[in-house]
Design a protein around this motif. Sequence first.
Motif, mmCIF file in Angstrom:
data_model
loop_
_atom_site.group_PDB
_atom_site.id
_atom_site.type_symbol
_atom_site.label_atom_id
_atom_site.label_comp_id
_atom_site.label_asym_id
_atom_site.label_seq_id
_atom_site.Cartn_x
_atom_site.Cartn_y
_atom_site.Cartn_z
ATOM 1 N N PRO A 158 5.097 13.103 -6.960
ATOM 2 C CA PRO A 158 5.802 12.468 -8.090
ATOM 3 C C PRO A 158 4.873 12.121 -9.261
ATOM 4 C CG PRO A 158 5.396 10.874 -6.382
ATOM 5 C CD PRO A 158 4.902 12.191 -5.846
ATOM 6 N N LEU A 159 4.273 13.151 -9.840
ATOM 7 C CA LEU A 159 3.304 12.926 -10.917
ATOM 8 C C LEU A 159 3.919 12.208 -12.113
ATOM 9 C CD1 LEU A 159 1.345 16.298 -10.798
ATOM 10 C CD2 LEU A 159 0.727 14.090 -9.802
ATOM 11 N N ALA A 173 -5.817 -1.344 -7.427
ATOM 12 C CA ALA A 173 -5.168 -1.655 -6.149
ATOM 13 C C ALA A 173 -3.657 -1.438 -6.245
ATOM 14 C CB ALA A 173 -5.467 -3.094 -5.753
ATOM 15 N N CYS A 174 -3.111 -1.568 -7.450
ATOM 16 C CA CYS A 174 -1.664 -1.412 -7.638
ATOM 17 C C CYS A 174 -1.289 -0.003 -8.102
ATOM 18 C CB CYS A 174 -1.165 -2.406 -8.678
ATOM 19 S SG CYS A 174 -1.527 -4.106 -8.256
ATOM 20 N N ALA A 175 -2.256 0.826 -8.377
ATOM 21 C CA ALA A 175 -1.976 2.103 -9.017
ATOM 22 C C ALA A 175 -2.209 3.315 -8.135
ATOM 23 C CB ALA A 175 -2.855 2.241 -10.263
ATOM 24 N N CYS A 176 -2.547 3.104 -6.855
ATOM 25 C CA CYS A 176 -2.989 4.257 -6.080
ATOM 26 C C CYS A 176 -2.089 4.614 -4.899
ATOM 27 C CB CYS A 176 -4.429 4.061 -5.626
ATOM 28 S SG CYS A 176 -4.673 2.556 -4.679
ATOM 29 N N ARG A 184 8.653 4.118 2.793
ATOM 30 C CA ARG A 184 7.721 5.067 3.418
ATOM 31 C C ARG A 184 6.742 5.589 2.359
ATOM 32 N NH1 ARG A 184 12.895 6.770 5.627
ATOM 33 N NH2 ARG A 184 12.959 8.103 3.806
ATOM 34 N N SER A 185 5.506 5.760 2.770
ATOM 35 C CA SER A 185 4.488 6.259 1.858
ATOM 36 C C SER A 185 4.776 7.715 1.492
ATOM 37 C CB SER A 185 3.115 6.144 2.523
ATOM 38 O OG SER A 185 2.131 6.633 1.642
#
Length: 192
Positions: A158-159, A173-176, A184-185
């Motif tokens: 999902p670019l 930490a919030c962007a990766c 689900r990841s």
Amino acid sequence: MQVGPVSNILVGYALQHDLTRKWTDLALERVSAIAGRRITVDKLQSTMGRYLARAIRAAVLSELALRHWELLATSVLKGDSTVYRAPTFPKEAIEGCGFHEAPRGTLSHWVVVKDGVLANYQAVVPTTWNASPRDEQGTPGPYEAALLKNPVADPEKPLELLRTVHSFDPCMACACHTLDPAGRSIATVKVL
């Protein structure tokens, strides 16, 4: 509530702030020439708009820095060489808060001082504001609102969603990581 350069520029523009208007109008004029159509200030509320707002904000701040330097130099030349005033604290406990417009957006500091010593401290960072959950009325937070109806070419990669979230300039930490609606990841980006 969204914080960051686009919020800053939209508010400054609406309030007729001279430097914000000057640099925003210039940027929109240049973008319009490239796009081959008129791009207006309301289009800043977008992924590309957030990137453009960051450039506008940098131009505004660079001109403000020159003005502040001139004020400082004038004061020093007039004999004001005071560079530091030691703080004094009352004996009783005091509480305070301070707000600063950091490059990512509004940053607040909350503090309690007792007997001149720091007793409690908390910072609320821009990513906390922008990545906030829905409010009591169900209004989406800034990230979620920006992602609604955002087309995605490949759900496994999902670019488009990552570009939109990254346009807010979140902390790493919030962007990766990305999750699907069930939690689900989907993808994890390894930070160097």
